[in-house]
Design a protein around this motif. Structure first.
Motif, short mmCIF file in Angstrom:
data_model
loop_
_atom_site.label_atom_id
_atom_site.label_comp_id
_atom_site.label_asym_id
_atom_site.label_seq_id
_atom_site.Cartn_x
_atom_site.Cartn_y
_atom_site.Cartn_z
N GLU A 86 -0.90 -10.09 -2.72
CA GLU A 86 0.15 -11.05 -3.45
C GLU A 86 -0.42 -11.85 -4.45
OE1 GLU A 86 0.34 -14.71 -0.27
OE2 GLU A 86 1.69 -12.65 0.10
N LYS A 87 -1.79 -12.08 -4.49
CA LYS A 87 -2.35 -13.02 -5.62
C LYS A 87 -2.47 -12.21 -6.93
CE LYS A 87 -5.72 -13.87 -2.35
NZ LYS A 87 -7.08 -14.03 -2.03
N HIS A 88 -2.24 -10.84 -6.66
CA HIS A 88 -2.27 -10.07 -8.02
C HIS A 88 -0.98 -9.30 -8.65
CE1 HIS A 88 -6.71 -9.76 -7.22
NE2 HIS A 88 -6.47 -9.70 -6.01
N ILE A 89 0.01 -9.95 -8.01
CA ILE A 89 1.42 -9.50 -8.46
C ILE A 89 2.46 -10.71 -8.56
CG2 ILE A 89 1.41 -7.23 -7.59
CD1 ILE A 89 3.00 -8.22 -5.07
N PRO A 90 3.30 -10.92 -9.48
CA PRO A 90 4.45 -11.75 -9.75
C PRO A 90 5.30 -11.90 -8.65
CG PRO A 90 4.50 -10.07 -11.66
CD PRO A 90 3.60 -9.37 -10.51
N ASP A 91 5.75 -13.06 -8.26
CA ASP A 91 6.43 -13.35 -7.07
C ASP A 91 7.65 -12.50 -6.99
OD1 ASP A 91 7.89 -14.73 -8.98
OD2 ASP A 91 7.79 -16.73 -7.99
N TYR A 92 8.14 -12.00 -8.07
CA TYR A 92 9.40 -11.10 -7.92
C TYR A 92 9.14 -9.63 -7.37
CZ TYR A 92 8.03 -10.36 -12.83
OH TYR A 92 7.41 -9.89 -14.07
N TRP A 93 7.76 -9.33 -7.51
CA TRP A 93 7.54 -8.19 -6.90
C TRP A 93 7.79 -8.02 -5.37
CZ3 TRP A 93 4.35 -3.88 -8.84
CH2 TRP A 93 4.33 -3.50 -10.10
N GLY A 94 8.07 -7.05 -4.62
CA GLY A 94 8.21 -6.92 -3.20
C GLY A 94 6.79 -6.03 -2.90
N ILE A 95 6.58 -6.12 -1.50
CA ILE A 95 5.26 -5.82 -1.10
C ILE A 95 5.80 -5.05 0.39
CG2 ILE A 95 3.13 -6.24 0.05
CD1 ILE A 95 2.98 -8.73 -1.49
N PHE A 96 5.47 -3.64 0.36
CA PHE A 96 5.47 -2.88 1.57
C PHE A 96 3.87 -2.74 1.98
CE2 PHE A 96 9.40 -1.12 -0.06
CZ PHE A 96 10.07 -1.30 1.11
N CYS A 97 3.73 -2.51 3.15
CA CYS A 97 2.30 -2.33 4.02
C CYS A 97 2.61 -1.08 4.75
CB CYS A 97 1.80 -3.49 4.77
SG CYS A 97 0.24 -3.03 5.31
N VAL A 98 1.79 0.01 4.63
CA VAL A 98 1.73 1.16 5.29
C VAL A 98 0.39 1.11 6.09
CG1 VAL A 98 1.98 3.55 5.38
CG2 VAL A 98 3.24 2.15 3.65
N TYR A 99 0.59 1.42 7.73
CA TYR A 99 -0.48 1.41 8.31
C TYR A 99 -0.52 2.19 9.56
CZ TYR A 99 2.09 -1.95 10.73
OH TYR A 99 3.17 -2.51 11.45
N GLU A 100 -1.40 2.75 10.04
CA GLU A 100 -1.33 3.69 11.33
C GLU A 100 -1.03 2.65 12.30
OE1 GLU A 100 -4.51 6.41 12.05
OE2 GLU A 100 -4.76 6.56 9.74
N SER A 101 -0.34 2.76 13.51
CA SER A 101 0.13 2.31 14.70
C SER A 101 -0.02 3.36 15.92
CB SER A 101 1.36 1.60 14.40
OG SER A 101 2.28 2.74 14.41
N ASP A 102 0.27 2.75 16.97
CA ASP A 102 0.15 3.68 18.03
C ASP A 102 1.00 4.63 18.16
OD1 ASP A 102 -1.84 1.78 19.26
OD2 ASP A 102 -0.06 0.61 20.43
N GLY A 103 2.44 4.57 17.50
CA GLY A 103 3.36 5.47 17.51
C GLY A 103 3.08 6.71 16.28
N GLY A 104 2.12 6.39 15.40
CA GLY A 104 1.94 7.06 14.05
C GLY A 104 1.61 6.21 13.05
#
Length: 182
Positions: A86-104
């Motif tokens: 978030e320090k590298h993008i404007p505040d009007y940009w959204g953020i998704f995080c993709v990560y491995e979890s127990d279910g995939g």
């Protein structure tokens, strides 16, 4: 999380949460490439992917390029970038995080996008092929300009068609794009 895994998860997320949309990958936008962009009924959405192995070295220039082409933008990151991006993008940009979890694999909306104040319809029109621009001319009862350049046609459309109509027509052309005609 690597780029191909992030893409696959993002496509699944879009298919299950975004209603009518169409995605395009690796599209040149000025001096960058849009990893993914989606056309929807309400706008063009750019998605810049930063996998766990990526750095932010090009992100500033990518943000500038995405900002003139897309109505809304997201950065899609692996878990290692979740807190720092978030320090590298404007505040009007959204953020998704993709990560491995127990279910995939999980896709988390960290921050929704806002309206991009820097988008330029003239730049968005560069995403259209000449055949698509010609169809928009016809829909608006304008001359075909068969011997003229795409730049000339875009300029005529921007001069004569109200922006809200032109945007809707552009979205429809991108929805209907037929790659078998190449």
């Amino acid at each position: 999380m690597l780029d191909p895994n992030i893409r696959e998860a993002l496509f699944w997320y879009l298919d299950n949460n975004y209603g009518k949309h169409r995605t395009f990958e690796e599209v040149p936008i000025h001096t960058s490439r849009a990893d993914i962009y989606a056309v929807t009924d309400y706008g063009l959405i750019g998605f810049e992917i930063k996998s766990d192995n990526d750095t932010y070295s090009r992100l500033a220039s990518q943000v500038k390029n995405y900002d003139v082409y897309f109505d809304f933008n997201y950065v899609v990151v692996g878990k290692t970038h979740r807190k720092g991006v978030e320090k590298h993008i404007p505040d009007y940009w959204g953020i998704f995080c993709v990560y491995e979890s127990d279910g995939g694999v999980s896709v988390e909306l960290v921050r929704p996008h806002g309206k991009n104040p820097k988008v330029k319809l003239k730049k968005q029109m560069e995403l259209l092929w000449k055949r698509e621009l010609s169809h928009i001319l016809a829909v608006n009862f304008m001359p075909g300009y068969p011997q003229k350049s795409k730049d000339f046609i875009r300029k005529k459309l921007l001069e004569r068609v109200p922006e809200e109509f032109l945007k809707k027509q552009m979205y429809e052309e991108l929805f209907e794009r037929d790659y078998t005609l190449l």
